[in-house]
Design a protein around this motif. Structure first.
Motif, short mmCIF file in Angstrom:
data_model
loop_
_atom_site.label_atom_id
_atom_site.label_comp_id
_atom_site.label_asym_id
_atom_site.label_seq_id
_atom_site.Cartn_x
_atom_site.Cartn_y
_atom_site.Cartn_z
N PRO A 204 0.82 -1.21 0.00
CA PRO A 204 0.00 0.00 0.00
C PRO A 204 0.86 1.26 0.00
O PRO A 204 2.02 1.25 0.44
N LEU A 205 0.30 2.36 -0.47
CA LEU A 205 1.05 3.62 -0.54
C LEU A 205 1.51 4.10 0.83
O LEU A 205 2.54 4.75 0.94
N GLU A 206 0.77 3.75 1.87
CA GLU A 206 1.17 4.16 3.22
C GLU A 206 2.55 3.62 3.58
O GLU A 206 3.33 4.28 4.28
N ASP A 207 2.87 2.42 3.13
CA ASP A 207 4.19 1.85 3.42
C ASP A 207 5.30 2.68 2.79
O ASP A 207 6.36 2.87 3.39
N ALA B 9 9.60 6.88 3.53
CA ALA B 9 10.19 8.15 3.11
C ALA B 9 10.44 9.08 4.30
O ALA B 9 11.23 10.01 4.20
N GLU B 10 9.77 8.85 5.40
CA GLU B 10 9.92 9.74 6.57
C GLU B 10 11.19 9.49 7.33
O GLU B 10 11.90 8.64 7.30
#
Length: 54
Positions: free
Chosen positions: A45-48, A53-54
């Motif tokens: 998922p995009l959340e991963d 990236a953080e």
């Protein structure tokens, strides 16, 4: 039309030994029409990606 510097026969059988032993794999769809109409994404998922990236 064939616009190559070699013949189609030479393209199909580049080596003399392949004339007798050439294997032409069968080509088919994955799961026939079902696989074409019901695509499955195996991506995370995009959340991963956002967390990485953080």
């Amino acid at each position: 039309d064939w616009d190559r510097p070699y013949s189609r026969e030479q393209a199909y059988f580049p080596l003399p030994s392949q004339r007798d032993d050439k294997f032409w794999p069968p080509v088919a769809r994955v799961d026939n029409v079902y696989g074409d109409r019901n695509l499955v994404c195996a991506c995370p998922p995009l959340e991963d990606y956002m967390e990485a990236a953080e």
